[in-house]
Design an enzyme around this catalytic site. Structure first.
Site, PDB file in Angstrom:
ATOM      1  N   HIS A  14       0.829  -1.217   0.000  1.00 15.93           N
ATOM      2  CA  HIS A  14       0.000   0.000   0.000  1.00 15.93           C
ATOM      3  C   HIS A  14       0.859   1.261   0.000  1.00 15.93           C
ATOM      4  CE1 HIS A  14      -4.180  -1.445   0.591  1.00 15.93           C
ATOM      5  NE2 HIS A  14      -3.617  -2.475   1.211  1.00 15.93           N
ATOM      6  N   ASP A  71      -7.502  -1.698  -1.056  1.00 15.78           N
ATOM      7  CA  ASP A  71      -8.516  -2.523  -0.411  1.00 15.78           C
ATOM      8  C   ASP A  71      -9.867  -1.978  -0.854  1.00 15.78           C
ATOM      9  OD1 ASP A  71      -6.514  -3.849   0.936  1.00 15.78           O
ATOM     10  OD2 ASP A  71      -6.799  -2.756   2.815  1.00 15.78           O
ATOM     11  N   GLU A 127      -6.968 -12.327   1.212  1.00 13.42           N
ATOM     12  CA  GLU A 127      -7.867 -11.191   1.480  1.00 13.42           C
ATOM     13  C   GLU A 127      -8.668 -10.891   0.225  1.00 13.42           C
ATOM     14  OE1 GLU A 127      -4.831  -8.968   4.647  1.00 13.42           O
ATOM     15  OE2 GLU A 127      -5.127  -8.120   2.647  1.00 13.42           O
ATOM     16  N   HIS A 144      -8.204  -7.231  -1.208  1.00 12.18           N
ATOM     17  CA  HIS A 144      -6.899  -6.620  -1.491  1.00 12.18           C
ATOM     18  C   HIS A 144      -6.447  -6.901  -2.918  1.00 12.18           C
ATOM     19  CE1 HIS A 144      -2.742  -5.292  -0.417  1.00 12.18           C
ATOM     20  NE2 HIS A 144      -2.432  -6.151  -1.377  1.00 12.18           N
TER      21      HIS A 144
END
Length: 256
Positions: free
Chosen positions: A144, A151, A233, A236
């Site tokens: 990130h 996300d 995830e 993500h």
């Protein structure tokens, strides 16, 4: 009187100059970074780490504004995804975009603070927080921070998305049925955002067919623009080749 007027005029000029400099500083970003809102204002934003509605329970270090900041190429590709989704009465919703390096370290410190609270367990129902780093849910250096990881989720624009977080309510953990967990104003992906549980893995077998279909729809829409999902995830995604160095500049408010 002339001296007094000159002093007032000088003070006024200085005040205006400070205001201009402060305003410019408030929205300055390193080269290559942009506010997603300037690329596509139709993409919904709910930047959780700028609020207390997240697994840490407070705003994270460096989140000076609830704004999605990304590399320009990432923003343009998100715009293309959004254009395709809009024809289906759907929208992207951003939970996190660029993350200051100091915020990742803030997460690591939280995981090692020796406390497990009921609020923590909403997001980590089965995994001790001290294990999150080893299992790959938390990293001291996050993708990130390069501006190329995101996300996000999907919003059905025809649905009732009015439910809001109520700080006085006790919510179930992130693996519970959608009506019992923290509201996110989005489609039911089978878990809430930031759910560190096997059920949060993109290909989890423990979710129902509708939830699985929504995940596949999100992955497919993002893949058309080159985004790759992280298997642990469902929320993500990253854009290979668009990252580079990690940054630690705080997220400043965007000037309208």
């Amino acid at each position: 009187m002339t001296t007094w007027r000159h002093s007032v005029k000088s003070l006024l000029i200085a005040t205006i100059a400070i205001a201009i400099v402060s305003s410019a500083h408030a929205q300055s970003l390193p080269g290559g970074f942009v506010y997603l809102r300037d690329i596509d204002p139709t993409i919904i934003q709910d930047i959780r780490y700028a609020t207390s509605v997240n697994f840490v329970g407070r705003p994270l270090a460096g989140y000076g504004a609830g704004e999605c900041v990304v590399k320009r190429e990432v923003g343009l590709r998100l715009k293309a995804v959004q254009q395709e989704l809009s024809s289906q009465n759907l929208s992207l919703k951003m939970f996190d975009c660029y993350r200051p390096g100091r915020a990742s370290l803030d997460m690591v410190r939280w995981s090692q603070n020796g406390r497990e609270t009921a609020a923590d367990r909403r997001y980590n129902p089965r995994i001790p927080k001290t294990e999150l780093f080893r299992l790959g849910y938390i990293a001291s250096r996050s993708q990130h921070s390069t501006g190329a990881a995101l996300d996000l989720t999907l919003v059905d624009l025809k649905a009732d998305n009015s439910a809001k977080y109520d700080s006085s309510r006790i919510y179930a953990d992130c693996t519970a049925p959608v009506e019992a967990r923290i509201p996110e104003g989005s489609v039911d992906m089978g878990t809430g955002y930031d759910c560190t549980d096997l059920k949060g893995h993109t290909a989890a077998s423990s979710i129902n067919p509708d939830q699985r279909a929504w995940r596949r729809r999100l992955v497919a829409a993002m893949a058309k623009q080159g985004f790759v999902n992280y298997s642990k995830e469902w929320w993500h995604f990253s854009l290979p080749g668009a990252g580079g160095a990690a940054y630690d500049f705080p997220i400043p408010p965007r000037r309208n």
